[in-house]
Motif scaffolding. Structure first.
Motif, PDB file in Angstrom:
ATOM      1  N   PHE A  80     105.886  33.400  10.592  1.00 29.02           N
ATOM      2  CA  PHE A  80     106.678  33.967  11.910  1.00 29.02           C
ATOM      3  C   PHE A  80     105.546  34.416  12.834  1.00 29.02           C
ATOM      4  O   PHE A  80     104.656  34.935  12.465  1.00 29.02           O
ATOM      5  N   PHE A  81     105.741  34.211  14.424  1.00 31.65           N
ATOM      6  CA  PHE A  81     104.939  34.879  15.032  1.00 31.65           C
ATOM      7  C   PHE A  81     105.623  35.367  16.368  1.00 31.65           C
ATOM      8  O   PHE A  81     106.758  34.625  16.743  1.00 31.65           O
ATOM      9  N   GLY A  82     105.077  36.217  16.840  1.00 31.51           N
ATOM     10  CA  GLY A  82     105.578  36.597  18.301  1.00 31.51           C
ATOM     11  C   GLY A  82     106.645  37.205  18.079  1.00 31.51           C
ATOM     12  O   GLY A  82     107.476  37.575  19.348  1.00 31.51           O
ATOM     13  N   GLY A  83     107.404  37.644  17.139  1.00 34.29           N
ATOM     14  CA  GLY A  83     108.557  38.410  16.945  1.00 34.29           C
ATOM     15  C   GLY A  83     109.778  37.587  17.039  1.00 34.29           C
ATOM     16  O   GLY A  83     110.789  38.018  16.223  1.00 34.29           O
ATOM     17  N   ASN A  84     109.713  36.076  17.292  1.00 37.78           N
ATOM     18  CA  ASN A  84     110.851  35.552  17.457  1.00 37.78           C
ATOM     19  C   ASN A  84     110.580  34.179  17.152  1.00 37.78           C
ATOM     20  O   ASN A  84     111.880  33.236  17.316  1.00 37.78           O
ATOM     21  N   GLN A 131     117.150  34.080  14.320  1.00 38.90           N
ATOM     22  CA  GLN A 131     116.489  35.123  14.993  1.00 38.90           C
ATOM     23  C   GLN A 131     116.157  36.424  14.185  1.00 38.90           C
ATOM     24  O   GLN A 131     115.574  37.067  14.113  1.00 38.90           O
ATOM     25  N   ASP A 150     108.274  43.771   6.591  1.00 38.12           N
ATOM     26  CA  ASP A 150     106.932  43.643   6.410  1.00 38.12           C
ATOM     27  C   ASP A 150     106.285  44.882   6.832  1.00 38.12           C
ATOM     28  O   ASP A 150     105.343  45.366   6.323  1.00 38.12           O
ATOM     29  N   TYR A 151     106.773  45.337   7.943  1.00 40.37           N
ATOM     30  CA  TYR A 151     106.143  46.730   8.624  1.00 40.37           C
ATOM     31  C   TYR A 151     106.407  48.010   7.863  1.00 40.37           C
ATOM     32  O   TYR A 151     105.361  48.662   7.415  1.00 40.37           O
ATOM     33  N   HIS A 181     107.381  43.791  16.315  1.00 39.63           N
ATOM     34  CA  HIS A 181     106.328  43.235  15.993  1.00 39.63           C
ATOM     35  C   HIS A 181     105.671  41.815  16.117  1.00 39.63           C
ATOM     36  O   HIS A 181     106.544  41.062  16.232  1.00 39.63           O
ATOM     37  N   VAL A 182     104.652  41.587  16.661  1.00 40.45           N
ATOM     38  CA  VAL A 182     104.444  40.336  17.116  1.00 40.45           C
ATOM     39  C   VAL A 182     103.213  39.705  16.339  1.00 40.45           C
ATOM     40  O   VAL A 182     102.790  38.747  16.617  1.00 40.45           O
ATOM     41  N   TYR A 183     102.846  40.472  15.388  1.00 36.42           N
ATOM     42  CA  TYR A 183     101.587  39.774  14.481  1.00 36.42           C
ATOM     43  C   TYR A 183     102.080  38.610  13.780  1.00 36.42           C
ATOM     44  O   TYR A 183     103.453  38.658  13.536  1.00 36.42           O
ATOM     45  N   PRO A 184     101.412  37.701  13.467  1.00 39.14           N
ATOM     46  CA  PRO A 184     101.565  36.652  12.497  1.00 39.14           C
ATOM     47  C   PRO A 184     102.047  37.206  11.141  1.00 39.14           C
ATOM     48  O   PRO A 184     101.335  37.758  10.632  1.00 39.14           O
ATOM     49  N   LEU A 185     103.484  36.840  10.959  1.00 39.40           N
ATOM     50  CA  LEU A 185     103.871  37.289   9.383  1.00 39.40           C
ATOM     51  C   LEU A 185     103.820  35.915   8.579  1.00 39.40           C
ATOM     52  O   LEU A 185     104.832  35.303   8.798  1.00 39.40           O
ATOM     53  N   LEU A 202     116.331  28.997   9.332  1.00 33.93           N
ATOM     54  CA  LEU A 202     115.751  30.015  10.258  1.00 33.93           C
ATOM     55  C   LEU A 202     116.543  30.603  11.409  1.00 33.93           C
ATOM     56  O   LEU A 202     116.931  29.622  11.815  1.00 33.93           O
ATOM     57  N   ILE A 255     113.959  36.445  11.330  1.00 30.68           N
ATOM     58  CA  ILE A 255     112.721  36.841  11.759  1.00 30.68           C
ATOM     59  C   ILE A 255     112.526  38.382  11.835  1.00 30.68           C
ATOM     60  O   ILE A 255     111.546  39.104  11.423  1.00 30.68           O
ATOM     61  N   TYR A 256     113.600  39.023  12.450  1.00 28.22           N
ATOM     62  CA  TYR A 256     113.599  40.286  12.999  1.00 28.22           C
ATOM     63  C   TYR A 256     113.531  41.293  11.521  1.00 28.22           C
ATOM     64  O   TYR A 256     112.661  42.005  11.540  1.00 28.22           O
ATOM     65  N   TYR A 279     110.116  40.851   9.789  1.00 26.29           N
ATOM     66  CA  TYR A 279     109.299  41.890  10.313  1.00 26.29           C
ATOM     67  C   TYR A 279     109.299  43.354  10.154  1.00 26.29           C
ATOM     68  O   TYR A 279     108.324  43.857   9.718  1.00 26.29           O
ATOM     69  N   GLN A 280     110.758  43.602  10.213  1.00 23.61           N
ATOM     70  CA  GLN A 280     110.828  45.172   9.855  1.00 23.61           C
ATOM     71  C   GLN A 280     110.522  45.571   8.528  1.00 23.61           C
ATOM     72  O   GLN A 280     109.799  46.371   8.261  1.00 23.61           O
TER      73      GLN A 280
END
Lengths: 694, 104
Positions: B92-96, A208, A218-219, B17-21, A206, A211-212, A215-216
């Motif tokens: 993941f949470f909070g984006g980072n 950064q 998933d969005y 995005h900060v939601y829990p993923l 894992l 994670i980024y 998130y992208q």
């Protein structure tokens, strides 16, 4: 022992002092009986050598212990033989072992005593006395007791041997081992182990940017999902819309199923009606009125089936047409003759003689159906003229799903369509029909796919009005149209003004001829089926007139004293024609029989309630159908007198029957053709007769 | 809160995005929802202190679902674990920050 015997032998009688004298006796460990001074001759040295006495010690048992025996030492000896034997041996051994422990010694003495007893069992009691004498006084009592016992034992031994052996007494010397081994309890360790809960492993790196990126991604997925949902909703909405169509399709399927059901039911209905109307069918086929033989040149009409329908009740029968293909099928239109009845309902029914109770097909219109026609070559096409000036075409080929075409508002007659006629113009590729409307126009309609195209053929104008110097042109009110049987181009149009226009479809402005036929509207023109230049017309001026082509004067005039609604030549005879009148009668003429009067007049409907409107001969059967203003239809069989077949004369036996009919008609007409004045006179006579009657 | 500031910097460029993923999870739904809620509260409370957050998460999980839970909270880490089935949650949470909890 030796010392004791010495002391006893030396002093026979003892004084008090001697008795009280203490003698110390010492027990020596050495055996006095054993000779200490034994010598042996040694041949090696040739001298006597002192022999060392054998040590008198035999160690039988050696227990090094602190344990001392505390029990009762006395015990009974067993008196069994073998036991004694054993005792003897023991005794021998004990004799040798002079030295032993104290305990042993005590027993040894006893053993030796017994030995002595047994050895000298046969010895005389004198020896015993010697022994007694040897023993000191202390021991004497005990020994005597012992001996007494033994003496008693000796004789008893023989007797006791018979007795069961006494039980051995257990002591430390006389015992039997009895060992018992108990089960050894084996102890075991038992333990159980449950299966560990299922586990799996996972590894992940894992950082950064992972994670980024996640998130992208998933969005993006969420956004895509939302859009998809929206689309699905739209699709669903559309689907709902299309569902209606699907339902319609399904209902169509149901319809087809219903149609099959309907078909089965229809067959059932046919069977039922066949049973119900069997007699009528037989009448139609076989019954000839026997009364005709006795009537002189008069006929009758035998009513057969009646056709009426709830929906067509009280609507005027405006037209009847037999199907050219199925001789038992006919189409009826129900409409109105009322001028202001714009919103009367109109129905077109197609009946068969097989089922008089219910029409096979039914077409409803919001306005009166004034006329109907069935195409001769494609009998499933039905043209209908409507009260509001429109025309419609129905195709009944595909069962219930009839295709219906209607003219639109831009292309229609301004006024009622009084008659439609299919044309068989060979030049036309499409089906076409002509319509005559009350606006004086004749239109030709072509069925083009799902549309009707209109071609104006001719406009009938009233010429004599033109002469009156009026600017406006008045148009004739066409009431009926009739085509020449063998010429598709020539047709006659009867008008409400009483004129009959002879026109050709080739000329749209001029007429071939105008018959000033009647004084009141011409209701129907009928061509003779055998002679194309002869036609009959009927009018509400009470008259039927028979015309010859392009002759201004009619050949025959029949006055029926009320308006004649319909006239038709019979298909089976060239000289027979039938007419219905508004008083509810059917008049049947045979020119061959009677040139002045009908040969048959039959009242069909009650004049007060309704009047007969239309009639139509069947093409094959001698049956005609009459419709009345109440919506009823009656089929009637023409009696034999009205359909006398033309008998060929001997000269012309081989002439075609059709030709015979033509000849018959010619013969009939020849009476009236020349001079023409005759007709007028007849007419005048009729008129005067009528006047007289009225 | 500090991480949110960092997130705000990123927000200048792109949406953060900060939601829990949830990346991977094999818990049953109830457990999973509870665990996510727990993690979210813990990480929000101890946003600047991952160690504290991990401790809180672990303790709470131990209380709620029985002992021997393990929790990783961090911005970057690698792990290779074996875990009892139906107890893994990796999100993941909070984006980072990434959080991995499991029971073993």
């Amino acid at each position: 022992m030796g010392e004791v015997s010495e002391s006893a032998g030396s002093k026979e009688k003892l004084s008090k002092e001697e008795l009280e004298e203490l003698f110390r006796r010492v027990l020596m460990p050495s055996d006095p009986t054993v000779d200490q001074t034994l010598v042996e001759f040694d041949f090696r040295t040739c001298a006597y050598v002192a022999k060392t006495p054998a040590p008198g010690i035999i160690e039988l048992f050696n227990l090094e212990s602190n344990v001392t025996y505390e029990g009762n030492l006395s015990f009974d000896l067993p008196e069994t033989g073998p036991l004694v034997g054993i005792e003897e041996e023991n005794g021998d051994i004990e004799d040798e072992s002079a030295e032993g422990s104290d305990v042993e010694k005590g027993e040894d003495t006893e053993a030796s005593d017994r030995e002595g007893d047994t050895d000298r069992s046969e010895s005389v009691p004198g020896e015993k006395s010697e022994e007694e004498g040897a023993d000191d006084g202390q021991k004497a009592d005990g020994e005597e007791g012992e001996e007494g016992e033994q003496e008693e034992d000796e004789p008893k031994a023989a007797a006791k041997s018979v007795k069961p052996t006494r039980k051995k007494l257990a002591n430390q010397f006389n015992y039997s081992d009895r060992g018992a081994l108990t089960y050894k309890v084996i102890s075991r360790d038992e333990s159980t182990q449950t299966t560990p809960p299922p586990s799996s492993s996972m590894k992940e790196q894992l950082c950064q940017w992972v994670i980024y990126d996640d998130y992208q991604r998933d969005y993006a997925n969420i956004v895509a999902a939302r859009e998809k949902e929206k689309k699905e909703k739209q699709i669903l909405a559309r689907h709902d819309a299309t569902n209606a169509n699907d339902k319609s399709v399904i209902t169509n399927n149901d319809d087809s199923q219903e149609h099959r059901m309907f078909h089965a039911v229809k067959i059932m209905e046919r069977m039922v009606t066949q049973n119900t109307f069997e007699d009528i069918a037989f009448d139609c086929q076989f019954y000839d009125d026997p009364a005709d033989k006795f009537r002189n040149k008069e006929g009758a009409l035998l009513p057969l089936w009646e056709f009426h329908n709830e929906e067509s009740q009280n609507i005027i029968v405006t037209d009847i047409k037999w199907s050219p293909r199925y001789y038992d099928m006919f189409a009826v239109s129900f409409g109105t003759y009322n001028v202001l009845a714009y919103k009367t309902k109109g129905i077109v029914c197609i009946y068969t003689l097989k089922n008089p109770s219910h029409p096979e097909y039914k077409f409803k219109f919001k306005t009166g159906a004034q006329t109907v026609d069935i195409h001769s070559k494609e009998p499933y096409f039905i043209a209908i003229g409507l009260y509001n000036g429109m025309v419609a075409v129905s195709n009944i080929k595909n069962g219930n799903r009839t295709v219906r075409l209607e003219s639109d508002l831009n292309r229609k007659h301004i006024g009622t369509v009084w008659e439609v006629r299919w044309c068989d113009d060979p030049r036309d590729r499409q089906l076409g029909f002509y319509s005559a409307g009350s606006d004086g126009k004749i239109f030709k309609w072509l069925v083009q796919g799902h549309e009707l195209s209109m071609i104006p053929v001719i406009t009938l104008s009233l010429e004599y009005e033109m002469e009156m110097d009026t600017r406006s042109t008045l148009y004739a009110n066409a009431q009926c149209i009739a085509f020449e049987p063998n010429n598709y181009e020539i047709f006659l149009v009867g008008t409400a003004e009483g004129l009959i226009y002879k026109c050709s479809i080739s000329y749209s402005c001029s007429y071939l001829y105008i018959y000033r036929a009647h004084d009141l509207p011409v209701y129907r023109i009928s061509y003779n089926p055998y002679a194309a230049d002869i036609f009959a017309s009927c009018s509400s001026d009470w008259r039927i007139k028979i015309w010859e082509n392009c002759k201004p004067e009619p050949l025959y005039i029949f006055d029926l004293y009320c308006s004649v609604m319909d006239v038709q030549w019979a298909p089976y005879s060239s000289t027979v024609l039938a007419a219905t009148t508004s008083d509810g009668k059917v008049n049947l003429f045979d020119l061959n029989i009677n040139k002045n009067q009908p040969i048959c007049v039959q009242t069909i409907s009650c004049p007060e309630s309704s009047y007969t409107t239309r009639l139509r001969f069947n093409n094959k059967l001698p049956v005609l159908i009459v419709g009345d203003s109440g919506g009823y239809l009656v089929s009637m069989k023409v009696s034999p007198n009205c359909r006398i077949p033309t008998k060929p004369t001997k000269k012309n036996i081989y002439i075609d029957p059709k030709q015979l009919e033509v000849m018959k008609l010619e013969r009939v007409l020849s009476f009236v053709r020349e001079p023409s004045a005759l007709n007028e006179r007849v007419d005048a006579e009729n008129k005067t007769q009528n006047m007289d009657k009225q | 809160m500090g991480e949110e500031k960092g997130a705000g910097d990123e927000a200048n460029k792109k949406v953060v995005h900060v939601y829990p993923l949830v990346k991977s999870c094999d818990m049953i739904d109830d457990m999973r929802n509870e665990a996510i809620e727990l993690i979210v509260t813990a990480c929000e409370k101890h946003a600047a202190n991952n160690e504290m957050a991990a401790k809180v998460i672990k303790d709470n999980l131990d209380v709620k679902f029985g002992p021997s839970w393990h929790a990783i909270v961090g911005e970057g880490f690698g792990f290779n674990i074996s875990y009892e089935c139906k107890t893994l949650l990796y999100l993941f949470f909070g984006g980072n920050i990434g959080i991995c909890i499991w029971k073993c």
